[in-house]
Design a protein around this motif. Structure first.
Motif, PDB file in Angstrom:
ATOM      1  N   ARG B 138     -49.627  63.606  17.536  1.00 37.21           N
ATOM      2  CA  ARG B 138     -49.395  62.182  17.305  1.00 37.21           C
ATOM      3  C   ARG B 138     -47.922  61.961  17.002  1.00 37.21           C
ATOM      4  N   GLU B 165     -48.889  56.325   9.974  1.00 36.60           N
ATOM      5  CA  GLU B 165     -49.342  56.362  11.370  1.00 36.60           C
ATOM      6  C   GLU B 165     -50.193  57.595  11.657  1.00 36.60           C
ATOM      7  N   CYS B 167     -52.506  58.653   9.675  1.00 37.64           N
ATOM      8  CA  CYS B 167     -53.776  58.535   8.954  1.00 37.64           C
ATOM      9  C   CYS B 167     -54.819  57.862   9.856  1.00 37.64           C
ATOM     10  N   ASP B 168     -56.082  58.127   9.562  1.00 37.22           N
ATOM     11  CA  ASP B 168     -57.186  57.449  10.247  1.00 37.22           C
ATOM     12  C   ASP B 168     -58.055  56.769   9.204  1.00 37.22           C
ATOM     13  N   SER B 170     -61.030  56.019   7.025  1.00 42.97           N
ATOM     14  CA  SER B 170     -62.117  56.891   6.575  1.00 42.97           C
ATOM     15  C   SER B 170     -62.828  56.259   5.386  1.00 42.97           C
ATOM     16  N   THR B 216     -52.631  62.480   4.363  1.00 45.25           N
ATOM     17  CA  THR B 216     -53.476  61.653   5.242  1.00 45.25           C
ATOM     18  C   THR B 216     -54.801  61.261   4.579  1.00 45.25           C
ATOM     19  N   SER B 219     -55.858  57.389   3.227  1.00 40.36           N
ATOM     20  CA  SER B 219     -56.630  56.280   3.807  1.00 40.36           C
ATOM     21  C   SER B 219     -58.025  56.186   3.189  1.00 40.36           C
ATOM     22  N   TYR B 242     -55.868  49.300   5.513  1.00 39.74           N
ATOM     23  CA  TYR B 242     -57.119  49.908   5.017  1.00 39.74           C
ATOM     24  C   TYR B 242     -57.708  49.193   3.806  1.00 39.74           C
TER      25      TYR B 242
END
Lengths: 383, 425
Positions: B138, B165, B167-168, B170, B216, B219, B242
């Protein structure tokens, strides 16, 4: 694809700064974003030069870019002149003004007309293509061109015959020691004193003595254009040869004798030859004795690399191959070290503080190199 | 200092571009944000960097990232635009470069855009997004063109923003992130308090050096406490993306402001009553003494203090008058602090101070010489008769809450004391 995994090649702008900032009573003004200049200062701080020109950055904003405003540069020059902070001003470009087409040369001309009492010279090698070599070449050439102007009589405070040196620069290790060795040989061999030494510590007054010199010593090709110009305009002959190694230095002396029309001082020459020949002989002997590890690898194709390489292989008997002695810059030597590594070029890792280190050029340079190589050859650690 | 100072009033500043240079610059300049970004990311394990710019940017970036490979496999490469790309853009080349970095083992790449790619309008954000769509690795874009600002503070907060950027989204967990560290005594007391809630909170402290994998997880945090202003834009971004609430504990030096921040933490996390922090009483005493001794004094802030406006607001609240502020950056999220300063009737001259050899004479026209009032500077010494709270690259140690205020007040209290250093001998 211009992706660099290690260090990109130095730019034309760096070549300009490294050549011009060595004139220690000058101001090198960059019209462009700040940041570069602070790093340039760090580089200069680590060269071992005790004094160097004042490095100045104007910075610029979005408004300056959009409207082509160059007031910051003009005000900056005004302040330098008003406060008497320098004896000469060099305007160097940077990428953003190059991009928007700022005409630095015209600005320089206007400023020269406004402040006739101080040399204001603008340079071009800050564009997207210029290499370090082009930057250095332009720096030397523009300085000569400025001094050859009709109304410029130069300064003549020299008491003896004098010489110029073009091409010494702070991207080579031991550049100050090499300069000192050249000056020592010229003084003892030919009773001459230095006029302009472009690239090592030098004042603007010394630069202005350039046109009064009897000869110009060109150490590397970047200085050739300027030397030719000086020869064409003022009839000052030049010698393009770097005095590396024992035979190389003798040849350099011989060529000088021809150009100057006089012989070098014999007592000096004999003593120097005796000393260097002794070291060379011992080094040759041990190199032959330990032929299996007498390998030397020197990076580059310039006068420095060629000069040392020729001395090592042709005079001493080393084989040009990797694995033994490696001679390059600190970054290269970190990534590709030899059994014995010697830094001959400066890099971001270099921190020189001693201007009196032993040189690589001249008789004493030959002695020093023999000493270093002999240390490797005879050290039991490497056997 | 012979030059005339150029500055505008604080009220006139609305953006970075509004901060004037104090002088016609005969100075070497300051670092660019690329420098601070690299210095910040150097501390983040498993984050690779790609500097996109001109040879100077690439060459000199090696003063920070000395080696192309970091200790944990991070890659630090540079992309130097050629003359062709300066005209036609570098999108294709940059995508290939990112692919090569991926092949070489990079997982997370921070792409640092410098002046020239920004000037030609290269959309680095789009390029990193395109790259991310089809690759394992990424990439995050950072616009650090120096001509868009004077200072280098952006290098810090843009770096932390870029990390978001990676991070997702969750599931929320009982995790509280302390952004900016909390190693001081009050930090330890804060952590102890956080553990008194009905839920058992895991506390993650992010300071200068941390692992990307640790970061990360942010999030999934349920609450963020910002103790260092450099993390504030990140906390704002995380709240926007988030929906993670946050408190900026560094937003006030004043006791009321700190108390309010602690109350918000307690309410949000359903903690027991706010504890009596060790430095609370000391701060109250010191504050009263400093107010009494320095009331009506005038000061200059000449050093780079990241929270300059917050500090100034507090000093205004103690009846001190700011005459000059050196301001590195002004972002929209700083507006509230500016308003507070103006509400005290103070509207100091503000500029990006270029000359660091500024002397007393240079400040003569700033109303700094008002007879009968004590004067001091936060920065370098400028005269024997002017008090000085020395500040260079750092001012106060990394403290939080009341402890930070107490440290500041001790410095202020020491201004008028002429202690004999050998008195105890």
């Amino acid at each position: 694809m211009p992706l660099y995994k290690n260090v990109p090649e130095p730019s034309g702008r760096m070549g300009l700064i490294w050549s011009l900032a060595a004139i220690y009573d000058s101001a090198v003004i960059e019209y462009g974003s700040m940041g570069h200049m602070l790093y340039a200062q760090k580089w200069m701080n680590q060269t071992g030069l005790i004094k160097y020109g004042e490095l100045i950055s104007t910075h610029l904003s979005e408004k300056d870019i959009a409207l082509g405003i160059t007031r910051r540069l003009e005000e900056c020059v005004e302040e330098v002149v008003k406060l008497g902070r320098a004896k000469s001003i060099f305007l160097i470009p940077s990428s953003v003004p190059e991009m928007i087409g700022t005409d630095l040369e015209s600005i320089g001309e206007e400023l020269s007309a406004t402040y006739p009492g101080i040399p204001i010279i603008s340079f071009k090698a800050g564009n997207f293509k210029a290499s370090r070599e082009q930057g250095m070449e332009e720096a030397y050439e523009k300085l000569v061109r400025y001094l050859l102007k009709k109304d410029n009589e130069g300064i003549d405070t020299l008491k003896k015959d004098s010489f110029n040196v073009f091409g010494i620069s702070c991207d080579w290790s031991r550049f100050q020691a090499d300069t000192a060795e050249i000056c020592r040989m010229m003084k003892n061999g030919f009773n001459m004193e230095p006029a302009a030494i472009l690239g090592s510590s030098c004042s603007m007054d010394q630069v202005c003595q350039m046109t009064k010199a009897r000869i110009t010593l060109v150490i590397r090709k970047e200085g050739l254009k300027a030397a030719k110009l000086l020869y064409k305009q003022n009839g000052i002959p030049y010698l393009y040869l770097a005095p590396y190694g024992f035979d190389g230095t003798l040849q350099w002396i011989k060529e000088l004798e021809t150009l100057l029309g006089k012989n070098a001082e014999q007592s000096f020459l004999i003593k120097e030859q005796e000393e260097a020949a002794h070291a060379k002989h011992i080094c040759q002997l041990y190199t032959r004795l330990h032929k299996e590890r007498a390998n030397i690898w020197i990076r580059g194709e310039d006068e420095l690399a060629k000069g040392i390489s020729t001395f090592a292989t042709d005079e001493i008997g080393f084989t040009f191959a990797e694995g033994g002695i490696h001679m390059s810059d600190g970054v290269e030597l970190r990534d590709n070290p030899g059994a014995f590594s010697i830094e001959i070029r400066r890099s971001i890792l270099s921190q020189s503080i001693n201007p009196y280190e032993l040189p690589f050029m001249g008789f004493r340079g030959a002695l020093n190199l023999c000493g270093l190589w002999h240390q490797y050859i005879t050290d039991r650690e490497f056997q | 200092m012979n030059q005339q100072l150029k500055a505008c009033r604080l009220s006139e500043i609305e953006s970075n571009q509004g901060i004037p240079f104090s002088h016609a610059v005969p100075a070497v300049g300051h670092h660019c944000p690329m420098h601070t970004a690299l210095a910040t990311l150097q501390g983040v394990s498993r984050v690779s960097t790609l500097v996109v710019g001109m040879p100077e940017c690439g060459f000199y970036s090696r003063y920070v990232m000395e080696t192309p490979k970091g200790p944990n496999g991070e890659l630090h490469y540079t992309y130097v635009l050629d003359a062709n790309e300066v005209v036609f853009g570098c999108r294709e080349g940059l995508l290939k470069a990112l692919e090569e970095m991926e092949r070489d083992g990079a997982d997370a790449i921070a792409v640092i855009m410098t002046c020239v790619p920004a000037l030609i309008g290269e959309d680095i954000q789009e390029i990193t997004e395109s790259f991310g769509a089809g690759h394992r690795a990424r990439a995050a874009a950072m616009d650090l063109a120096h001509y868009k600002r004077n200072g280098y503070e952006a290098g810090y907060y843009e770096s932390y923003l870029a990390l978001a950027e990676f991070c997702d989204a969750s599931k929320k967990e009982n995790v509280v992130f302390l952004l900016g560290g909390a190693q001081s005594q009050e930090g330890k007391e804060l952590c102890g308090w956080l553990r008194t809630g009905s839920s058992s909170y895991d506390i993650v402290i992010m300071e200068d050096d941390f692992e990307l994998s640790q970061f990360t997880k942010i999030s999934s945090s349920c609450f963020n406490i910002v103790t260092n202003i450099h993390f504030l834009p990140l906390a704002k971004r995380l709240e926007a993306i988030y929906n993670i609430p946050y408190v900026f504990l560094g937003e006030s030096y004043g006791r009321d402001g700190i108390e309010e921040a602690y109350k918000k933490i307690g309410t949000s996390l359903l903690l027991r009553e706010t504890p009596v922090f060790s430095h609370l009483q000391e701060t109250a005493k010191l504050e009263a003494r400093v107010r009494e001794r320095l009331e009506g004094s005038r000061f200059l802030l000449t050093a780079n203090i990241p929270d300059a406006l917050i500090l100034t607001e507090y000093l205004c609240s103690l009846s001190m008058t700011p005459c000059f502020l050196h301001l590195e950056e002004y972002q929209q999220w700083m507006k509230e602090w500016k308003k507070k300063i103006l509400s005290y009737g103070s509207n100091p001259l503000t500029a990006f101070l270029v000359e660091d050899s500024m002397t007393e004479d240079g400040f003569k026209k700033l109303g700094f010489e008002k007879p009968g009032s004590y004067r001091f500077v936060i920065g370098k010494e400028i005269g024997e008769e002017i008090g000085c709270l020395k500040a260079g690259r750092s001012f106060l140690p990394p403290l939080i809450g009341y402890e930070r205020t107490a440290a500041l007040l001790k410095l202020l209290d020491g201004l008028l004391r002429k202690e004999d250093p050998y008195a105890a001998l």
